[in-house]
Design an enzyme around this catalytic site. Structure first.
Site, PDB file in Angstrom:
ATOM      1  CB  SER A 102      -0.953  -0.077   1.204  1.00 37.84           C
ATOM      2  OG  SER A 102      -1.931   0.910   1.137  1.00 37.84           O
ATOM      3  CG  ASP A 152      -7.296  -2.196  -3.736  1.00 37.54           C
ATOM      4  OD1 ASP A 152      -7.787  -1.244  -3.121  1.00 37.54           O
ATOM      5  OD2 ASP A 152      -6.125  -2.591  -3.577  1.00 37.54           O
ATOM      6  CG  HIS A 183      -6.030  -1.563  -0.062  1.00 39.69           C
ATOM      7  ND1 HIS A 183      -5.389  -1.248  -1.243  1.00 39.69           N
ATOM      8  CD2 HIS A 183      -5.282  -0.979   0.918  1.00 39.69           C
ATOM      9  CE1 HIS A 183      -4.322  -0.507  -0.988  1.00 39.69           C
ATOM     10  NE2 HIS A 183      -4.231  -0.348   0.316  1.00 39.69           N
TER      11      HIS A 183
HETATM   12  C1  MLT Z   1      -1.461   5.945  -0.146  1.00 40.74           C
HETATM   13  O1  MLT Z   1      -1.859   6.936   0.407  1.00 40.74           O
HETATM   14  O2  MLT Z   1      -0.275   5.673  -0.331  1.00 40.74           O
HETATM   15  C2  MLT Z   1      -2.503   5.005  -0.671  1.00 40.74           C
HETATM   16  O3  MLT Z   1      -3.723   5.634  -0.684  1.00 40.74           O
HETATM   17  C3  MLT Z   1      -2.601   3.763   0.101  1.00 40.74           C
HETATM   18  C4  MLT Z   1      -2.825   4.012   1.562  1.00 40.74           C
HETATM   19  O4  MLT Z   1      -1.854   4.190   2.245  1.00 40.74           O
HETATM   20  O5  MLT Z   1      -3.961   3.996   2.022  1.00 40.74           O
END
Ligand code: MLT
Length: 211
Positions: A102, A152, A183
């Site tokens: 992520s 996701d 996700h």
């Molecule tokens: C981010 O902000 O890098 C992406 O949206 C993934 C997350 O951290 O939720």
């Protein structure tokens, strides 16, 4: 940067750079890394930015909307830190493979987008396109695994395909693994990443040791 370094049993194996998701810490991906490459040294780094107390690697303006100035600054900061860590712990800076989830996958993607030879390869779990409108360095011979969920809500399938195509255009060897999930990082995705690592990274280390 706050981090954990664990020396592995195999000094020739790539060092795994572990990058957690938003709200995580440098401990989160240690078990996963042991599954992927049990003999590798591990460098797990905590994000330097806090969002309502949650560690991240760079600021965002809203969900999915990145603060690009901060992204560029933090990517440079991490890239510099990797150089320092290589000197401190005595590993080869050019033999780093990132595993990110992520937000951690997004900063790993940003390293690939901005710096040639920043990473020898990468496992990106649920990444987004970190930034648009930059000319990528030559990523020939850089193997990249992308794990994605077809439901996701944060990293849409359409964005995964855009990222795959952008990385391929720069010469990277990209493999995309789709899960029927959102996700979250599922066990089957981790297994797929471990199999990919054996074929694309560990296999090439063995072959170069033989030749
Ligand atoms: C981010 O902000 O890098 C992406 O949206 C993934 C997350 O951290 O939720």
């Amino acid at each position: 940067m706050k981090h954990i370094f664990q020396q592995g049993n195999n000094p020739d194996a790539p060092v795994l750079l572990l990058l957690h998701g938003t709200g995580g810490t440098e401990r989160d991906l240690l078990p996963l890394a042991k599954r992927v490459a049990p003999d590798s040294s591990l460098l797990s780094v905590r994000g330097n930015v806090l969002e309502n107390g949650m560690p991240r690697y760079f600021r965002r303006l809203a969900e999915g909307v990145f603060d690009e100035e901060d992204l560029i600054f933090r990517t440079a900061e991490l890239n510099d830190y990797l150089q320092e860590a290589a000197a401190e712990y005595g590993f080869d800076r050019s033999n780093l493979v990132a595993i990110g989830y992520s937000n951690g996958a997004n900063i790993a993607g940003s390293l690939l987008f901005h710096y040639q030879n920043a990473l020898r390869g990468a496992i990106l779990h649920h990444p987004m396109v970190p930034i648009r409108g930059v000319v990528l360095p030559d990523l020939s011979d850089t193997p990249i695994f992308i794990g994605a969920g077809n439901n996701d809500p944060i990293c849409s399938p359409h964005e995964t395909i855009e990222l795959e195509s952008t990385l391929r255009s720069a010469g990277a060897e990209v493999s995309v693994h789709w899960e029927s999930a959102g996700h979250q990082l599922t066990r089957s995705e981790v297994e797929a990443a471990a199999e990919w690592y054996d074929r694309h990274i560990a296999g090439s280390v063995e072959n170069s040791a033989k030749s």
